[in-house]
Design an enzyme around this catalytic site. Structure first.
Site, PDB file in Angstrom:
ATOM      1  N   GLY A 245      31.239  42.030  43.528  1.00 28.10           N
ATOM      2  CA  GLY A 245      32.553  43.397  43.661  1.00 28.10           C
ATOM      3  C   GLY A 245      32.835  43.946  42.814  1.00 28.10           C
ATOM      4  N   GLY A 246      34.038  44.551  43.200  1.00 26.88           N
ATOM      5  CA  GLY A 246      34.509  45.199  41.161  1.00 26.88           C
ATOM      6  C   GLY A 246      36.345  46.110  42.186  1.00 26.88           C
ATOM      7  N   GLY A 247      36.722  45.852  40.955  1.00 31.97           N
ATOM      8  CA  GLY A 247      37.896  47.074  40.871  1.00 31.97           C
ATOM      9  C   GLY A 247      37.809  47.568  39.639  1.00 31.97           C
ATOM     10  CG  PHE A 249      40.982  44.349  35.237  1.00 31.19           C
ATOM     11  CD1 PHE A 249      41.556  45.385  34.996  1.00 31.19           C
ATOM     12  CD2 PHE A 249      41.763  43.696  36.355  1.00 31.19           C
ATOM     13  CE1 PHE A 249      43.282  45.442  34.458  1.00 31.19           C
ATOM     14  CE2 PHE A 249      42.745  43.807  36.231  1.00 31.19           C
ATOM     15  CZ  PHE A 249      43.931  44.271  35.645  1.00 31.19           C
ATOM     16  N   GLY A 250      36.428  46.758  36.308  1.00 25.92           N
ATOM     17  CA  GLY A 250      34.862  46.005  36.120  1.00 25.92           C
ATOM     18  C   GLY A 250      34.288  45.541  37.385  1.00 25.92           C
ATOM     19  CB  SER A 251      30.685  45.051  38.670  1.00 22.41           C
ATOM     20  OG  SER A 251      31.381  46.781  38.739  1.00 22.41           O
ATOM     21  CB  VAL A 252      32.947  40.583  39.717  1.00 19.58           C
ATOM     22  CG1 VAL A 252      32.320  39.084  39.242  1.00 19.58           C
ATOM     23  CG2 VAL A 252      34.056  40.886  39.535  1.00 19.58           C
ATOM     24  CE  LYS A 266      36.797  39.945  36.602  1.00 19.96           C
ATOM     25  NZ  LYS A 266      38.700  39.588  36.926  1.00 19.96           N
ATOM     26  CG  ASP A 361      46.904  42.407  41.130  1.00 18.34           C
ATOM     27  OD1 ASP A 361      47.533  42.643  41.988  1.00 18.34           O
ATOM     28  OD2 ASP A 361      45.630  42.829  40.578  1.00 18.34           O
TER      29      ASP A 361
END
Length: 536
Positions: A245-247, A249-252, A266, A361
């Site tokens: 996944g990702g967001g 902040f970056g990707s995992v 991450k 968050d």
């Protein structure tokens, strides 16, 4: 948040304000750090050992210094309840000079150690008792947070108590036999150790020579994390091909260490700080350990790249199970335990560390689930390592719309109560299995009604059953549903001082403290366009 914390935030210009993190004063102060049926000792290594009659639940995790799974019984207890009669052949083993858990229940009617022991034996859920100057105390189910104290060779002092924990008769006898054999074993072991020492030394030298790039570790003994080489993580993740996944902040990415231990890597984006400062911050975050916080395994600095390595959570995030039709349906007991676990994790971050840690968050996407669906709060502390373009000061708004406390909008200095508010917005989603912002309510047909407002109304009307996820088909504990609804409504009050602390939330959900009907939050009342002013 106290005045000391407030002055720490405001005495610097906004661009220089950063969060600070500290580890607990003692490893055994961390909630459930050793898991169930263990003894934690700050003055010995390893810090965690199994109680007599128990064995390590997951040897692999213990090798990786994760003891939160604790220990399990070698032999099941023998206790049978038939109507008003209880029969048990179980016995008790003693554990002197320990700190008892806070959830011990006092039994007023027991006036002697014998009566206290018999009361425990007559209850199949009772797993231990203690009798002293303060009277009889009993403990039920899993024994957690048993800490060994230094009592100067005595069995008890003003700080330490003697705990009598329940074992099968077979294990009690085995424990006695083991003690008789200890003297002979020690002598034989001493002679054998001399020979094994030389062999072990040669083995260590041989293994060290085989390592191409030895890993450094940082942090205290209780919270060591690994400084990975970038090539190690490339190999572990198959060059970052398995994206979880990702967001923002970056990707995992998913990966496996050489011992087949699953990890989540991450890769941060837009973050660059000096290597020394980065490692110091990561070491601090890595020292924070709790059964309901995702564990930081290590980190990597490679040029401008910054990577964090966490334990992998096989059941992914909570939102997947709540909102996606093709996912596992969480039963009510699991949902309630998830809500309680998240509350415990936040309470630890807010109250049990040397300084406040504010998540900022809290949402279902940041609540991960392990193989047993134990919740782990993730993505905390990221503001410490992001560049100034993301967040310049603590008061700068951040988080996710739908979970933001009013103070973010007002632009005032925030406290840990912003996490309490976000938690209060997550609770209705756990109960209903739907997003708070969905266009329609699952019952009543009130299109456009914000679900927390709908939940508050139903709580007033006494119709809480209609709030529960229809996929559970009514198989719920309505008393727990009502309690969760009350907690949610208290947590989302407009004024932060009207909200409970997360420690108080834990006590309410555990049934230790009663709570009254909360008032309807004014902001939500305005959203609802309702004339109803209270939930009571």
């Amino acid at each position: 948040m106290d005045d000391t914390w407030h002055s720490q935030i405001t005495k610097h210009p906004p661009q220089d304000s950063i969060l600070t993190y500290n580890q607990p004063k003692a490893q055994c102060d961390v909630y459930a750090v050793c898991g169930p049926f263990t003894i934690c000792n700050d003055d010995d290594l390893p810090n965690c050992i199994c109680m007599d009659g128990f064995t390590i639940t997951s040897p692999l995790d213990w090798e990786l210094e994760d003891r939160t799974a604790g220990c399990l019984r070698k032999t099941p207890l023998h206790c049978i309840t038939n109507k008003n009669t209880t029969y048990s052949t179980d016995q008790f083993a003693s554990l002197p000079c320990v700190r008892l858990p806070k959830n011990a229940s006092k039994v007023e009617i027991a006036t002697s150690a014998e009566e206290c022991a018999q009361i425990c034996l007559n209850n199949c859920s009772c797993t231990a008792y203690s009798f002293g100057d303060e009277g009889c105390y009993i403990l039920h189910h899993e024994l957690i947070n048993i800490a060994q104290l230094q009592c100067g060779g005595t069995t008890k002092n003003s700080d330490g108590e003697t705990l009598y924990f329940r074992l099968s008769a077979q294990d009690v006898q085995s424990s006695k036999n083991n003690r008789r054999q200890t003297v002979g074993v020690v002598v034989g072991t001493g002679l054998s150790a001399l020979g094994l020492f030389g062999l072990g030394l040669l083995l260590m030298i041989w293994r060290n020579k085989r390592k191409r790039s030895p890993r450094k570790t940082y942090g205290s003994d209780g919270g060591r994390i690994i400084a990975f080489e970038y090539t190690d993580l490339q190999r572990a993740t198959k060059y970052f091909t398995d994206k979880l996944g990702g967001g923002s902040f970056g990707s995992v990415f998913k990966g496996f260490l050489s011992d087949s231990h699953a990890i989540a890597v991450k890769m941060l984006e837009g973050a660059y700080q000096g290597e020394k400062q980065f490692r110091a911050e990561v070491s601090s975050v890595g020292a924070i350990q709790h059964i309901n916080l995702v564990k930081l395994v290590g980190f990597c600095c490679h040029g401008p790249k910054r990577l964090l390595v966490y334990e992998h959570m096989p059941n992914r995030s909570l939102d997947i199970h709540l909102f996606k039709d093709d996912s596992t349906i969480l039963n009510w007991t699991t949902r309630y335990q998830i809500a309680l676990g998240v509350a415990r994790g936040l309470a630890y971050m807010h109250e049990s560390c040397r300084d406040y840690i504010i998540h900022c968050d809290v949402k279902p996407e940041n609540i991960l689930l392990d193989a047993l669906f134990v919740p782990k709060i993730a993505d905390f502390g990221m503001a410490k390592i992001l560049g100034r373009d993301f967040s310049r000061a603590l008061t700068t708004a951040r988080g996710t719309i739908g979970y933001l406390a009013p103070e973010w909008i007002y632009g005032v200095a925030i406290t840990a109560k912003v996490d309490v508010y976000s938690y209060g917005m997550v609770l209705p989603e756990i109960i209903s299995g739907r997003r708070n912002s969905d266009a329609s309510c699952s019952s009543g047909g009130d299109l456009g009604v914000f679900f927390p407002v709908h939940a508050a109304r139903k709580l007033l009307e006494g119709d809480i059953k209609s709030l529960v996820d229809h996929k559970l088909q009514g198989d719920v504990n309505l008393a727990e549903v009502e309690l969760a609804c009350k907690v949610a409504c208290w947590c989302i009050q407009d004024e932060e001082f009207d909200r409970p602390t997360m420690g108080e939330v834990v006590q309410i959900l555990e049934g230790q403290v009663e709570t009254r009907m909360p008032p309807m939050p004014r902001l939500l009342q305005a959203v609802a366009g309702s004339s109803c002013s209270t939930c009571s």
